[in-house]
Design an enzyme around this catalytic site. Structure first.
Site, PDB file in Angstrom:
ATOM      1  N   ARG A 180       2.960 -78.464   1.429  1.00  0.00           N
ATOM      2  CA  ARG A 180       1.553 -78.650   1.044  1.00  0.00           C
ATOM      3  C   ARG A 180       0.813 -77.405   1.541  1.00  0.00           C
ATOM      4  O   ARG A 180       0.927 -77.041   2.706  1.00  0.00           O
ATOM      5  CB  ARG A 180       0.946 -79.888   1.719  1.00  0.00           C
ATOM      6  CG  ARG A 180      -0.571 -80.005   1.460  1.00  0.00           C
ATOM      7  CD  ARG A 180      -1.261 -80.936   2.459  1.00  0.00           C
ATOM      8  NE  ARG A 180      -0.790 -82.298   2.336  1.00  0.00           N
ATOM      9  CZ  ARG A 180      -0.841 -83.171   3.351  1.00  0.00           C
ATOM     10  NH1 ARG A 180      -1.316 -82.813   4.522  1.00  0.00           N
ATOM     11  NH2 ARG A 180      -0.402 -84.403   3.182  1.00  0.00           N
ATOM     12  N   ASP A 207       1.707 -83.220   8.670  1.00  0.00           N
ATOM     13  CA  ASP A 207       0.437 -82.493   8.659  1.00  0.00           C
ATOM     14  C   ASP A 207       0.527 -81.312   9.625  1.00  0.00           C
ATOM     15  O   ASP A 207       1.253 -81.365  10.609  1.00  0.00           O
ATOM     16  CB  ASP A 207      -0.707 -83.404   9.144  1.00  0.00           C
ATOM     17  CG  ASP A 207      -1.132 -84.422   8.100  1.00  0.00           C
ATOM     18  OD1 ASP A 207      -0.781 -84.271   6.917  1.00  0.00           O
ATOM     19  OD2 ASP A 207      -1.840 -85.379   8.482  1.00  0.00           O
TER      20      ASP A 207
HETATM   21  C1  LIG Z   1      -4.711 -83.280   0.648  1.00  0.00           C
HETATM   22  C2  LIG Z   1      -5.186 -82.414   1.786  1.00  0.00           C
HETATM   23  C3  LIG Z   1      -4.448 -82.368   2.963  1.00  0.00           C
HETATM   24  C4  LIG Z   1      -4.849 -81.554   4.014  1.00  0.00           C
HETATM   25  N1  LIG Z   1      -4.045 -81.425   5.131  1.00  0.00           N
HETATM   26  C5  LIG Z   1      -4.393 -80.548   6.098  1.00  0.00           C
HETATM   27  C6  LIG Z   1      -3.519 -80.268   7.199  1.00  0.00           C
HETATM   28  O1  LIG Z   1      -2.432 -80.838   7.325  1.00  0.00           O
HETATM   29  N2  LIG Z   1      -3.931 -79.365   8.122  1.00  0.00           N
HETATM   30  C7  LIG Z   1      -5.135 -78.701   8.022  1.00  0.00           C
HETATM   31  O2  LIG Z   1      -5.443 -77.862   8.863  1.00  0.00           O
HETATM   32  N3  LIG Z   1      -5.986 -78.974   7.004  1.00  0.00           N
HETATM   33  C8  LIG Z   1      -5.638 -79.856   6.051  1.00  0.00           C
HETATM   34  N4  LIG Z   1      -6.492 -80.074   4.987  1.00  0.00           N
HETATM   35  C9  LIG Z   1      -7.890 -79.573   5.065  1.00  0.00           C
HETATM   36  C10 LIG Z   1      -8.019 -78.169   4.528  1.00  0.00           C
HETATM   37  O3  LIG Z   1      -7.396 -77.270   5.388  1.00  0.00           O
HETATM   38  C11 LIG Z   1      -9.507 -77.788   4.390  1.00  0.00           C
HETATM   39  O4  LIG Z   1     -10.136 -77.861   5.652  1.00  0.00           O
HETATM   40  C12 LIG Z   1     -10.283 -78.660   3.421  1.00  0.00           C
HETATM   41  O5  LIG Z   1      -9.505 -79.025   2.311  1.00  0.00           O
HETATM   42  C13 LIG Z   1     -11.525 -77.940   2.885  1.00  0.00           C
HETATM   43  O6  LIG Z   1     -11.138 -76.786   2.188  1.00  0.00           O
HETATM   44  P1  LIG Z   1     -11.186 -76.647   0.576  1.00  0.00           P
HETATM   45  O7  LIG Z   1      -9.931 -75.960   0.169  1.00  0.00           O
HETATM   46  O8  LIG Z   1     -11.394 -77.964  -0.037  1.00  0.00           O
HETATM   47  O9  LIG Z   1     -12.345 -75.636   0.296  1.00  0.00           O
HETATM   48  P2  LIG Z   1     -13.909 -75.591   0.740  1.00  0.00           P
HETATM   49  O10 LIG Z   1     -14.370 -74.239   0.317  1.00  0.00           O
HETATM   50  O11 LIG Z   1     -14.069 -75.981   2.184  1.00  0.00           O
HETATM   51  O12 LIG Z   1     -14.522 -76.702  -0.170  1.00  0.00           O
HETATM   52  C14 LIG Z   1     -14.612 -76.592  -1.581  1.00  0.00           C
HETATM   53  C15 LIG Z   1     -15.551 -77.659  -2.078  1.00  0.00           C
HETATM   54  O13 LIG Z   1     -14.986 -78.953  -1.800  1.00  0.00           O
HETATM   55  C16 LIG Z   1     -15.977 -79.855  -1.364  1.00  0.00           C
HETATM   56  N5  LIG Z   1     -15.690 -80.220   0.041  1.00  0.00           N
HETATM   57  C17 LIG Z   1     -14.770 -79.669   0.856  1.00  0.00           C
HETATM   58  N6  LIG Z   1     -14.745 -80.296   2.044  1.00  0.00           N
HETATM   59  C18 LIG Z   1     -15.678 -81.275   1.976  1.00  0.00           C
HETATM   60  C19 LIG Z   1     -16.130 -82.265   2.878  1.00  0.00           C
HETATM   61  N7  LIG Z   1     -15.606 -82.381   4.095  1.00  0.00           N
HETATM   62  N8  LIG Z   1     -17.129 -83.097   2.470  1.00  0.00           N
HETATM   63  C20 LIG Z   1     -17.642 -82.993   1.236  1.00  0.00           C
HETATM   64  N9  LIG Z   1     -17.253 -82.077   0.328  1.00  0.00           N
HETATM   65  C21 LIG Z   1     -16.293 -81.227   0.693  1.00  0.00           C
HETATM   66  C22 LIG Z   1     -17.286 -79.141  -1.524  1.00  0.00           C
HETATM   67  O14 LIG Z   1     -17.767 -79.398  -2.810  1.00  0.00           O
HETATM   68  C23 LIG Z   1     -16.899 -77.683  -1.362  1.00  0.00           C
HETATM   69  O15 LIG Z   1     -17.794 -76.789  -1.959  1.00  0.00           O
HETATM   70  C24 LIG Z   1      -6.077 -80.831   3.913  1.00  0.00           C
HETATM   71  C25 LIG Z   1      -6.808 -80.894   2.725  1.00  0.00           C
HETATM   72  C26 LIG Z   1      -6.372 -81.630   1.668  1.00  0.00           C
HETATM   73  C27 LIG Z   1      -7.158 -81.613   0.400  1.00  0.00           C
END
Ligand SMILES: Cc1cc2nc3c(=O)[nH]c(=O)nc-3n(C[C@H](O)[C@H](O)[C@H](O)COP(=O)(O)OP(=O)(O)OC[C@H]3O[C@@H](n4cnc5c(N)ncnc54)[C@H](O)[C@@H]3O)c2cc1C
Length: 321
Positions: free
Chosen positions: A198, A148
């Site tokens: 990722r 991560d």
């Molecule tokens: C499999 C995976 C691994 C990850 N690993 C890392 C990592 O190693 N390091 C790191 O910095 N980040 C990591 N992340 C987190 C990532 O960086 C984002 O903070 C997170 O995915 C929210 O961004 P989004 O792309 O989903 O878009 P957003 O614009 O934030 O969300 C899009 C839509 O998804 C839904 N959504 C998103 N987050 C939430 C929530 N918390 N609760 C409810 N609904 C939500 C909502 O419907 C929102 O409108 C990871 C995410 C995923 C999916």
């Protein structure tokens, strides 16, 4: 314990200045969730995002995802460890986890945070622990170990440890964060190495000098890097719940004739199960990030502050108790 002061990265919810009333509410929520009394009483709130506190519960969650056509990556919760004995306990927890995965024969690999296995203590110590985890994973059906990505104070060290581990085994890959200005160069480096990446947006509060702050730019950067990884990378993990991005990536893969087995979508446990199911139904590979364990405060904090609705829901639930 180091703590990030993350605010929302959603374009529906522009980041609030530190003295903004919403920031003060978020800080109040964080202070509250750090207390043992809160953690005992309000685990039910975290449960939406966390598979459970034990390995057995994590195995059950993965088995259910497998039955629904999804694979998983399991994360033993914890970060920012500063005592060597605790880092070794975390490494040992991964040994236990990897053995349980073999016994239950479930379709999952593991994700590790390097600050949970000693990166803040010593880089060589973290590398030795990572190599031990990679050795333990080597005989599993899926021997891959994902590193991560955490905040920018450890980005360079994380990528250095990754490359040193990768020199010995290809079963390891980093996470790159689209909001960081350095990421295009890091994507090129991983393409050159042939490493599995990722790609996510990024979940830690970072300064404007290092990270884009506005969602349209972050989304543009994400799409650009995703396209590079899809065309020239090695089996990228497209980690997002952003429907606009998912649709654009589906269209790009179709146009360029990129087969569905050359990449996978990745989503978080408990977030947008509707999208998870839809992607499976459309024939895409889907992997769910499944965190478990008792050290859930940092992870839970990132999930609730990502969306103001979550923070408000948490506050309302607390007030109702
Ligand atoms: C499999 C995976 C691994 C990850 N690993 C890392 C990592 O190693 N390091 C790191 O910095 N980040 C990591 N992340 C987190 C990532 O960086 C984002 O903070 C997170 O995915 C929210 O961004 P989004 O792309 O989903 O878009 P957003 O614009 O934030 O969300 C899009 C839509 O998804 C839904 N959504 C998103 N987050 C939430 C929530 N918390 N609760 C409810 N609904 C939500 C909502 O419907 C929102 O409108 C990871 C995410 C995923 C999916």
């Amino acid at each position: 314990m180091k703590r990030s002061t993350e605010t929302s990265t959603s374009d529906f919810t522009p980041r609030a200045a530190p003295d903004h009333p919403r920031s003060r509410r978020v800080v109040a929520v964080l202070d509250l969730i750090q207390t043992p009394a809160f953690q005992r009483r309000f685990f039910f709130l975290a449960k939406r995002f966390i598979a459970g506190e034990t390995v057995a519960q994590a195995m059950d969650a993965v088995a259910a995802l497998n039955a629904a056509g999804m694979s998983a990556t399991l994360d033993f919760l914890g970060e920012d460890v500063t005592a060597a004995a605790e880092a070794e306990r975390t490494r040992d927890a991964y040994f236990e986890l990897l053995a349980a995965i073999r016994t239950r024969n479930v379709e999952t690999n593991v994700s590790v945070k390097l600050t949970a296995i000693g990166l803040l203590i010593d880089e060589d110590f973290a590398l030795a622990n990572l190599r031990a985890v990679l050795d333990a994973a080597a005989n599993n059906r899926d021997p891959f170990v994902r590193i991560d990505m955490e905040g920018t104070p450890v980005t360079d060290a994380t990528l250095r440890v990754f490359e040193r581990a990768y020199a010995q085994t290809k079963n390891v890959g980093p996470v790159l964060q689209a909001y960081l200005k350095r990421t295009p160069a890091d994507v090129e480096r991983t393409v050159e190495l042939g490493a599995r990446v990722r790609l996510c947006k990024g979940a830690y509060a970072e300064p404007p000098a290092l990270a884009y702050q506005d969602m349209p730019t972050i989304r543009r950067q994400y799409l650009r890097e995703a396209e590079t990884l899809l065309e020239r990378g090695n089996y990228p993990g497209i980690a997002t719940h952003d429907e606009r991005l998912i649709t654009a990536i589906e269209a790009f893969a179709r146009e360029r004739d990129i087969a569905r087995d050359r990449f996978e979508f990745q989503l978080l446990y408990g977030v947008r199960p509707d999208i998870q199911r839809r992607l499976v139904a459309e024939g895409y590979r889907v992997r769910i990030y499944v965190p478990y364990g008792t050290h859930w405060a940092g992870y839970f904090y990132r999930r609730i502050t990502e969306r103001p609705e979550n923070a408000l829901f948490a506050l309302r639930s607390m007030l109702a108790h």
